[in-house]
Motif scaffolding. Structure first.
Motif, PDB file in Angstrom:
ATOM      1  N   GLU A   1       0.846  -1.204   0.000  1.00  0.00           N
ATOM      2  CA  GLU A   1       0.000   0.000   0.000  1.00  0.00           C
ATOM      3  C   GLU A   1       0.878   1.251   0.000  1.00  0.00           C
ATOM      4  O   GLU A   1       0.594   2.245  -0.678  1.00  0.00           O
ATOM      5  N   ARG A   2       1.945   1.182   0.751  1.00  0.00           N
ATOM      6  CA  ARG A   2       2.901   2.287   0.817  1.00  0.00           C
ATOM      7  C   ARG A   2       3.551   2.511  -0.549  1.00  0.00           C
ATOM      8  O   ARG A   2       3.709   3.651  -1.006  1.00  0.00           O
ATOM      9  N   LEU A   3       3.915   1.414  -1.226  1.00  0.00           N
ATOM     10  CA  LEU A   3       4.540   1.528  -2.545  1.00  0.00           C
ATOM     11  C   LEU A   3       3.580   2.130  -3.560  1.00  0.00           C
ATOM     12  O   LEU A   3       3.968   2.971  -4.390  1.00  0.00           O
ATOM     13  N   LEU A   4       2.300   1.721  -3.511  1.00  0.00           N
ATOM     14  CA  LEU A   4       1.324   2.234  -4.470  1.00  0.00           C
ATOM     15  C   LEU A   4       1.125   3.738  -4.309  1.00  0.00           C
ATOM     16  O   LEU A   4       0.864   4.444  -5.289  1.00  0.00           O
ATOM     17  N   LYS A   5       1.249   4.223  -3.086  1.00  0.00           N
ATOM     18  CA  LYS A   5       1.136   5.676  -2.886  1.00  0.00           C
ATOM     19  C   LYS A   5       2.309   6.399  -3.530  1.00  0.00           C
ATOM     20  O   LYS A   5       2.168   7.525  -4.010  1.00  0.00           O
ATOM     21  N   LEU A   6       3.468   5.765  -3.524  1.00  0.00           N
ATOM     22  CA  LEU A   6       4.657   6.411  -4.091  1.00  0.00           C
ATOM     23  C   LEU A   6       4.663   6.361  -5.610  1.00  0.00           C
ATOM     24  O   LEU A   6       5.264   7.224  -6.256  1.00  0.00           O
ATOM     25  N   THR A   7       4.040   5.359  -6.187  1.00  0.00           N
ATOM     26  CA  THR A   7       4.075   5.202  -7.648  1.00  0.00           C
ATOM     27  C   THR A   7       2.751   5.550  -8.310  1.00  0.00           C
ATOM     28  O   THR A   7       2.651   5.489  -9.538  1.00  0.00           O
TER      29      THR A   7
ATOM     30  N   LYS B   1      11.526  -3.926  -9.274  1.00  0.00           N
ATOM     31  CA  LYS B   1      12.793  -4.445  -9.802  1.00  0.00           C
ATOM     32  C   LYS B   1      13.971  -3.818  -9.060  1.00  0.00           C
ATOM     33  O   LYS B   1      14.972  -4.503  -8.767  1.00  0.00           O
ATOM     34  N   ILE B   2      13.862  -2.530  -8.752  1.00  0.00           N
ATOM     35  CA  ILE B   2      14.914  -1.867  -7.985  1.00  0.00           C
ATOM     36  C   ILE B   2      15.005  -2.472  -6.585  1.00  0.00           C
ATOM     37  O   ILE B   2      16.106  -2.710  -6.051  1.00  0.00           O
ATOM     38  N   ALA B   3      13.846  -2.737  -5.978  1.00  0.00           N
ATOM     39  CA  ALA B   3      13.846  -3.364  -4.650  1.00  0.00           C
ATOM     40  C   ALA B   3      14.525  -4.727  -4.697  1.00  0.00           C
ATOM     41  O   ALA B   3      15.307  -5.083  -3.807  1.00  0.00           O
TER      42      ALA B   3
ATOM     43  N   GLY C   1      15.184  -7.228  -1.979  1.00  0.00           N
ATOM     44  CA  GLY C   1      13.789  -7.590  -2.173  1.00  0.00           C
ATOM     45  C   GLY C   1      12.837  -7.032  -1.129  1.00  0.00           C
ATOM     46  O   GLY C   1      11.634  -7.330  -1.178  1.00  0.00           O
ATOM     47  N   GLU C   2      13.302  -6.214  -0.203  1.00  0.00           N
ATOM     48  CA  GLU C   2      12.445  -5.703   0.877  1.00  0.00           C
ATOM     49  C   GLU C   2      11.732  -4.429   0.413  1.00  0.00           C
ATOM     50  O   GLU C   2      12.348  -3.373   0.250  1.00  0.00           O
ATOM     51  N   VAL C   3      10.433  -4.547   0.226  1.00  0.00           N
ATOM     52  CA  VAL C   3       9.645  -3.434  -0.303  1.00  0.00           C
ATOM     53  C   VAL C   3       9.655  -2.254   0.668  1.00  0.00           C
ATOM     54  O   VAL C   3       9.753  -1.097   0.253  1.00  0.00           O
ATOM     55  N   ASP C   4       9.555  -2.522   1.959  1.00  0.00           N
ATOM     56  CA  ASP C   4       9.547  -1.438   2.953  1.00  0.00           C
ATOM     57  C   ASP C   4      10.841  -0.625   2.909  1.00  0.00           C
ATOM     58  O   ASP C   4      10.817   0.605   3.062  1.00  0.00           O
ATOM     59  N   ARG C   5      11.970  -1.304   2.717  1.00  0.00           N
ATOM     60  CA  ARG C   5      13.246  -0.583   2.669  1.00  0.00           C
ATOM     61  C   ARG C   5      13.294   0.351   1.469  1.00  0.00           C
ATOM     62  O   ARG C   5      13.762   1.490   1.572  1.00  0.00           O
ATOM     63  N   LEU C   6      12.816  -0.126   0.327  1.00  0.00           N
ATOM     64  CA  LEU C   6      12.780   0.741  -0.853  1.00  0.00           C
ATOM     65  C   LEU C   6      11.871   1.933  -0.607  1.00  0.00           C
ATOM     66  O   LEU C   6      12.229   3.077  -0.930  1.00  0.00           O
TER      67      LEU C   6
ATOM     68  N   THR D   1      16.689   9.000  -0.358  1.00  0.00           N
ATOM     69  CA  THR D   1      18.037   8.459  -0.203  1.00  0.00           C
ATOM     70  C   THR D   1      18.300   7.287  -1.143  1.00  0.00           C
ATOM     71  O   THR D   1      19.321   6.611  -1.015  1.00  0.00           O
ATOM     72  N   HIS D   2      17.374   7.003  -2.066  1.00  0.00           N
ATOM     73  CA  HIS D   2      17.583   5.884  -2.977  1.00  0.00           C
ATOM     74  C   HIS D   2      18.706   6.226  -3.953  1.00  0.00           C
ATOM     75  O   HIS D   2      18.903   7.381  -4.320  1.00  0.00           O
TER      76      HIS D   2
END
Length: 930
Positions: A410-416, A428-430, A436-441, A449-450
């Motif tokens: 849900e957090r990722l969808l808000k960002l994209t 893919k970047i995660a 592979g950790e979505v929360d870290r990305l 900071t990415h």
């Protein structure tokens, strides 16, 4: 004009038919997809079997015509065993058809077949073995098909198996530029149209001799379209390609998946289609360019019609008119897809559309000022593609080796913004850079900071750079808000941050709306599009820390001003984030000690910050104490005893060293008593009770809180009889305080109970505490092996009235378990579908989604809906690796329980006693059953 080929046959192995895509395709075929695919399989083997014609949905589902005979096939798909009543009607029709052939009214001999995806049940199997069964009516099912049968394909278990078989057959055809799945779906669409009597097969018949020409026609038609993705994932509520509307406008930023959507939906459309990328065509040349290529596509293989249309010297307008006339004469329709329509002047689009009244148009465009002109000029409303759902993003992440729970996605969808290209790229970047950790990305993207630039930033950078200074400032200032603001609020933020005056802000809002950079909600609320917010935040950072802080303070102030009249959950989340970003300790600590904020699920947002506050020597002792108190309360609610003893010791130490007051002493004492009770430390419980009794003010409010905590301690100690007695006294007291009787609550919904409450002041705390008492009593009664009656039902009502969402969901789940225990599986399903699911989805309680959906799958299994239960668990599988140990075990246990129920069915559904049922019907004025 850009023309792209579809996927090659070398890519077949990677094609994936996921459950959402299958459901969407099945909805297009209105439940007949298995039957339509079976007819496709018949088409592929017709020539080699000597079949001359194939007829669909005539006397029977599929009829195969050979020189000397006709085969009539009835196609059946069932989730359970086939029974006689499923096919009795077909057998009667077979009798009538058999007579027609015997009497010479139909030529050749007649053969019949029943083709089923499931085997016959015991009673039907017995009939098949009897002499009474007609010898010319075989029944075929998976694994039961004679090898000598050439005309009819072997049946499959399900649609996916049928699709795989048809794709394998299509792969043998000599069309190297066309992916076989493309041909299969187009033929299935053509079968669907023929079954409905739609041209060009209005007589329901396919002539085998003409099939090569049909295959070639489909190949030529689909060469124009962009290549369908190798693994297409449907978007949320995505529209069909062909509708009754003659002109449609589908919009989305670059990366929104417009081309993927149109190429995929084209596979399942029986209408005649053509695709043109008009990006490089000048407006005046549009009609001529489109007309000549459209004529070649639609009529290039149709006798001399192309010559009639492309007369020497004919203008584009005249050609389009001729195309329309020929379509009308043939009773045909055609849909023209124009990509990059925003690059063509609206007036030229109008000219093209007005001279083509028999054509349907789908315009694909990126949101900008040109789109607004197209909307106004053509009188259409843009249909934005909505992007991926959480479930779709999780499925994609899992396929790439990513890990994340529902909240992480849900957090990722808000960002994209949920846009497919951006979401896929981020995943893919995660996978490549964040283990592979979505929360870290997500944390890296939020904190800027990415280290790898995303496709979203690269693609939308050109859009953002095209804005003027005021527009960039507007996007930057409002990028911190992921909830809609009204125009006055948004203007105040920009005034406080950049000194932008309201007229200038309003002008920027108007232009940004036309460009799609802001989304409108209702009449006067809007927010920056989620896909654009990262670029706005990047620009805000470039402006400097002073401007970031000004924007945060402005948003905080307007939310605090609106909070007393607007308790919107998402706004409260945003306010909490502003408090944390600004280091506003006092309001955060006050929220952490307020039960309602725990109930609304806000603690995850601020718990890390509270740990920092509690550990900081620079923070006043009182604030550190209450930060710890909030953390301990959260641990108790989650049933997590980790670190509670240490936090209670720190709270005691703060009380002693800083001579804190009575409220602090009571707070730590009550929690220490509960903690000791959980540890079965009776001596400490008694000692703490005695100490608290001496400290406790003798006010009714304090006494009620103390009684509840004592009852809770009794429960933890296993003294269930005493707990039930104590909670009963509390329940009676709270009923009296609220001015209610049991009769007021029985059979009534919360909206009917609210008007009965005593006085006109808020009873939120009292309603919540009454619900707590009922919930605790129900647990104690169950622990003694008895049924809690309506205690959980009434607790659910009062939690709802108190807006105690976390407890509402928890008790709702316990109520579901109560129903299952008494074998009322239908009642359990009703609680989830009517109460829990709408609550978690409507209020976006992301942390509760997976537990409730997995519980729902189990309830479906209890109801005997095993296919639906297994499908639900399959949809949850991509989240499993992102859950903690407890969450993973819960999901695995639920999956194992469903498998066990499938092997060993539960007791039958509870039936309401006739006397009670009749009594309820009398109360509702319904007639009684004899």
């Amino acid at each position: 004009m850009k023309v792209e080929s579809v996927a090659s046959t070398k890519q077949i192995e990677r094609y994936n038919l996921d459950s959402r895509q299958l459901a969407r395709i099945e909805s297009v075929h209105r439940g007949f997809l298995y039957q339509h695919l079976y007819a496709v399989a018949c088409l592929f083997r017709a020539a080699s079997a000597g079949v001359t014609h194939i007829v669909v949905e005539n006397d029977e589902d599929v009829e195969l015509v050979l020189p000397d005979k006709r085969i009539y096939a009835q196609i059946k798909t069932r989730r359970s065993h086939l029974i006689f009543s499923d096919i009795s009607g077909a057998l009667s029709r077979f009798d009538a058809i058999r007579t027609e052939h015997k009497d010479g009214r139909r030529s050749g001999t007649a053969e019949f077949a029943i083709v089923s995806n499931s085997p016959p049940g015991p009673e039907l199997s017995e009939r098949l073995r009897s002499e009474a069964w007609p010898s010319d009516v075989p029944l075929f099912w998976p694994g039961k098909m004679p090898a000598a049968e050439q005309s009819l394909p072997a049946p499959w278990d399900d649609v996916s198996g049928g699709f795989a078989a048809c794709r394998a057959a299509a792969n043998t055809l000599p069309f190297s530029i066309l992916a076989p799945e493309t041909l299969v779906w187009k033929l299935a669409g053509r079968i669907m149209a023929a079954a409905a009597g739609i041209e060009p097969n209005a007589n329901h018949t396919f002539v085998v001799h003409d099939l090569p020409a049909l295959f070639e026609q489909l190949v030529i038609q689909l060469q124009d379209f962009p290549a369908p993705p190798l693994r297409y994932r449907p978007q949320d509520k995505e529209p069909p390609l062909v509708t009754t509307h003659r002109v449609r406008l589908v919009t989305g930023f670059s990366g929104a998946g417009k081309s993927s959507w149109v190429s995929q939906t084209a596979l399942h459309t029986s209408d005649r289609l053509a695709y043109y990328d008009v990006a490089d065509i000048s407006g005046p040349a549009l009609a001529s360019a489109v007309a000549r290529e459209l004529a070649a596509r639609l009529f290039g293989k149709t006798g001399g019609k192309l010559g009639e249309i492309l007369l020497p010297g004919a203008t584009g307008t005249e050609i389009l008119f001729a195309i329309g006339r020929h379509l009308a004469e043939s009773n045909l329709t055609a849909t023209l897809v124009l990509d990059n329509a925003h690059r063509v002047p609206a007036a030229d689009l109008v000219a093209l559309i007005e001279v083509s009244p028999h054509l349907h148009f789908v315009l694909l465009a990126q949101p900008n000022t040109a789109v607004a002109r197209i909307e106004a000029t053509l009188g259409v409303q843009a249909e934005p593609l909505l992007g991926w759902t959480n479930e779709t993003a999780a499925a994609e992440g899992s396929s790439l080796g990513c890990r994340g729970d529902y909240s992480a996605y849900e957090r990722l969808l808000k960002l994209t913004g949920g846009l497919p290209l951006y979401t896929q790229n981020a995943l893919k970047i995660a996978a490549d850079n964040y283990d592979g950790e979505v929360d870290r990305l997500c944390a890296a993207l939020e904190e800027r900071t990415h280290i790898v630039e995303t496709a979203q930033e690269l693609i939308l950078a050109d859009v953002f750079d095209g804005y003027n200074d005021d527009e960039r400032r507007a996007v930057a200032g409002l990028s911190l808000s992921d909830v809609p603001l009204n125009q006055s609020e948004a203007s105040d933020v920009l005034k406080a941050t950049f000194g932008l005056e309201k007229p200038a802000a309003a002008a920027a809002f108007r232009r940004l709306r036309l460009s799609g950079a802001i989304q409108i909600f209702g009449d006067d609320r809007f927010k920056v599009h989620d896909a654009m917010r990262p670029l706005g935040r990047g620009h805000l950072d470039v402006c400097g820390a002073e401007f970031v802080r000004k924007a945060q303070e402005a948003i905080r102030d307007l939310l605090m001003a609106a909070l007393p009249r607007d308790h919107d959950r998402q706004r409260v989340f945003l306010l909490l984030r502003m408090f944390v970003a600004l280091g506003n300790i006092k309001p955060l600590v006050e929220m952490a000690t307020d039960e309602i904020f725990h109930e609304l699920g806000y603690m995850d947002e601020i718990s890390e910050y509270l740990h920092q506050v509690a550990a900081s020597e620079e923070v006043p002792a009182e604030d550190r104490f209450w930060a710890l108190d909030g953390l301990v309360f959260a641990h108790f609610k989650d049933g997590d005893n980790a670190d509670i003893r240490n936090m209670l010791d720190r709270m005691d130490e703060l009380v002693r060293q800083n001579d804190l007051g009575l409220s602090e002493r009571l707070a730590v004492g009550m929690k220490r008593m509960i903690f000791a009770a959980r540890a079965k430390d009776v001596a400490t419980v008694k000692t703490t009770m005695n100490e608290l009794s001496r400290l406790l003010p003798q006010t009714p409010q304090h006494l009620r809180v103390a009684k509840y905590n004592y009852a809770h301690a009794l429960f933890e100690l296993g003294m269930m009889d005493d707990c039930v007695t104590a909670t009963l006294d509390l329940i009676v007291e709270y009923y009296d305080l609220l001015g209610l009787t049991l009769a007021d609550v029985m059979g009534q919904n919360p909206d009917k109970i609210f008007p009965l409450l005593k006085g006109d002041h808020s009873h939120t705390d009292d309603l919540k505490h009454l619900a707590d008492s009922l919930d605790l009593q129900a647990k104690a009664i169950k622990a003694m092996g008895n049924h809690p009656g309506l205690a959980h039902v009434h607790a659910l009502k009062f939690y709802s009235m108190a807006h105690s969402l976390d407890s509402f969901v928890r008790v709702g789940q316990e109520l579901v378990d109560d129903f299952v225990e008494r074998h009322d599986y239908i009642g359990a399903r009703d609680v989830i579908e009517r109460n829990l699911m709408p609550t978690i989805l409507g209020l976006k309680l992301a942390g509760r989604v997976i537990p409730i959906r997995s519980q729902y799958a189990v309830v479906l299994a209890y109801c005997g809906a095993f296919k639906e239960a297994e499908a639900e668990m399959a949809r949850l599988l991509p989240y499993e690796s992102g859950l903690g140990p407890r969450g993973r075990k819960e999901l695995q246990d639920q999956r194992a329980l469903i498998a066990e129920l499938k092997l060993n069915p539960p007791p039958p559904q509870w039936q309401m006693p006739a006397r009670l049922r009749d009594s309820m019907r009398r109360n509702q004025g319904e007639p009684q059953q004899p």
